[in-house]
Motif scaffolding. Structure first.
Motif, short mmCIF file in Angstrom:
data_model
loop_
_atom_site.label_atom_id
_atom_site.label_comp_id
_atom_site.label_asym_id
_atom_site.label_seq_id
_atom_site.Cartn_x
_atom_site.Cartn_y
_atom_site.Cartn_z
N LEU A 128 4.25 17.87 2.68
CA LEU A 128 5.42 17.00 2.66
C LEU A 128 5.44 16.15 1.39
N ASP A 129 6.60 15.62 1.08
CA ASP A 129 6.72 14.66 -0.02
C ASP A 129 5.98 13.39 0.36
N PRO A 130 5.54 12.61 -0.61
CA PRO A 130 4.79 11.38 -0.32
C PRO A 130 5.52 10.43 0.63
N GLU A 131 6.81 10.26 0.46
CA GLU A 131 7.58 9.37 1.34
C GLU A 131 7.54 9.87 2.78
N GLU A 132 7.62 11.19 2.94
CA GLU A 132 7.59 11.78 4.28
C GLU A 132 6.20 11.62 4.89
N ARG A 133 5.16 11.83 4.10
CA ARG A 133 3.79 11.65 4.61
C ARG A 133 3.56 10.20 5.01
N ALA A 134 4.14 9.27 4.25
CA ALA A 134 4.01 7.85 4.59
C ALA A 134 4.63 7.57 5.96
N ALA B 222 0.83 -1.21 0.00
CA ALA B 222 0.00 0.00 0.00
C ALA B 222 0.86 1.26 0.00
N CYS B 223 1.88 1.27 0.83
CA CYS B 223 2.78 2.43 0.90
C CYS B 223 3.44 2.68 -0.45
N ASN B 224 3.99 1.63 -1.03
CA ASN B 224 4.66 1.78 -2.32
C ASN B 224 3.69 2.26 -3.40
N ALA B 225 2.48 1.71 -3.42
CA ALA B 225 1.49 2.12 -4.42
C ALA B 225 1.09 3.58 -4.23
N ALA B 226 0.85 3.98 -2.99
CA ALA B 226 0.42 5.35 -2.73
C ALA B 226 1.53 6.35 -3.03
N ILE B 227 2.73 6.03 -2.64
CA ILE B 227 3.86 6.93 -2.91
C ILE B 227 4.09 7.05 -4.41
N SER B 228 4.03 5.95 -5.12
CA SER B 228 4.22 6.00 -6.58
C SER B 228 3.15 6.85 -7.24
N GLN B 229 1.91 6.68 -6.82
CA GLN B 229 0.81 7.48 -7.39
C GLN B 229 0.99 8.96 -7.06
N ALA B 230 1.35 9.25 -5.83
CA ALA B 230 1.54 10.64 -5.42
C ALA B 230 2.67 11.29 -6.21
N ARG B 231 3.73 10.57 -6.46
CA ARG B 231 4.84 11.11 -7.26
C ARG B 231 4.38 11.45 -8.67
N ARG B 232 3.50 10.61 -9.22
CA ARG B 232 3.03 10.83 -10.60
C ARG B 232 2.04 11.99 -10.69
N THR B 233 1.23 12.16 -9.68
CA THR B 233 0.09 13.08 -9.83
C THR B 233 0.17 14.36 -9.01
N GLN B 234 1.04 14.42 -8.03
CA GLN B 234 1.08 15.60 -7.18
C GLN B 234 2.32 16.42 -7.45
N PRO B 235 2.17 17.73 -7.40
CA PRO B 235 3.33 18.58 -7.62
C PRO B 235 4.34 18.41 -6.49
N ARG B 236 5.56 18.78 -6.77
CA ARG B 236 6.61 18.73 -5.74
C ARG B 236 6.16 19.55 -4.55
N ARG B 237 6.41 19.05 -3.39
CA ARG B 237 5.92 19.68 -2.17
C ARG B 237 6.88 20.72 -1.61
N ALA B 238 6.71 21.02 -0.37
CA ALA B 238 7.40 22.11 0.32
C ALA B 238 8.91 22.10 0.11
N GLU B 239 9.40 23.22 -0.30
CA GLU B 239 10.84 23.40 -0.42
C GLU B 239 11.32 24.08 0.86
N ILE B 240 12.28 23.49 1.48
CA ILE B 240 12.84 24.03 2.72
C ILE B 240 14.31 24.32 2.48
N ASP B 241 14.72 25.49 2.95
CA ASP B 241 16.14 25.84 2.87
C ASP B 241 16.91 24.88 3.78
N GLU B 242 17.74 24.05 3.19
CA GLU B 242 18.47 23.03 3.93
C GLU B 242 19.36 23.64 5.02
N ARG B 243 19.85 24.84 4.81
CA ARG B 243 20.68 25.48 5.84
C ARG B 243 19.87 25.79 7.07
N ARG B 244 18.61 26.28 6.88
CA ARG B 244 17.74 26.54 8.03
C ARG B 244 17.42 25.25 8.77
#
Length: 186
Positions: free
Chosen positions: A131-137, A77-99
């Protein structure tokens, strides 16, 4: 339950396929909830849930019993949901890695205190959705489903130490997302 489920699976593999409905009944709601939290759209989550059970049925003879059936099913289920989210959802929150790197751990750990306040809880829910799909999972498995780090590792095919590191980074990321959102609405 584990022994009973293993016997049920053995019988299904040996031709009593109508018994598969019992496995679906036992796990459908939790699988749907997991998928829904990753995907965020009901119709799509329902479709993916059906696909997960179809795929699990087709691969049931590959279930070795090294983990629980639920864990094995969650992995699918996790793999299927993450794969689908990657295909259909825009890239999520961009965070400044330094912060993120300089954020004190104590600040990010305060997120749990916020759950007591509805406004902050709403902001946290919104941030989780960014969050990215993997992070939400991982958030779903660890915080909502209350799975152990070991179970999260098994479901996501990550090492336990990697799960811990990712959860730590996710807490920091959520803190920055929530505080940024709060600052922007003031």
């Amino acid at each position: 339950m584990q022994t009973e489920e293993l016997e049920l699976i053995r019988r299904i593999i040996h031709g009593e396929t109508d018994l598969y409905a019992q496995l679906v009944d036992r796990h459908e709601r939790t699988v749907f909830t997991l998928v829904m939290r990753i995907i965020g759209r009901r119709e799509e989550a329902e479709e993916i849930t059906q696909d997960v059970f179809l795929k699990a049925f087709r691969q049931l003879d590959r279930f070795a019993g090294r983990s629980s059936f639920r864990t094995w099913l969650y992995r699918i289920a996790c793999n299927a949901a993450i794969s689908q989210a990657r295909r259909t959802q825009p890239r999520r929150a961009e965070i400044d890695e330094r912060r993120l790197a300089v954020l004190p751990d104590e600040e990010a750990d305060r997120m749990e205190e916020w759950a007591a306040h509805q406004e902050q809880l709403d902001a946290l829910t919104h941030a989780i959705g960014r969050l990215d799909p993997e992070e939400r999972a991982l958030v779903t498995l660890f915080y909502y489903e209350e799975r152990s780090v070991a179970e999260c590792a098994e479901i996501t095919a990550l090492s336990e130490s990697n799960v811990k590191v990712r959860l730590h980074r996710i807490r920091k990321k959520l803190y920055l997302l929530v505080t940024t959102q709060r600052d922007e609405t003031k």
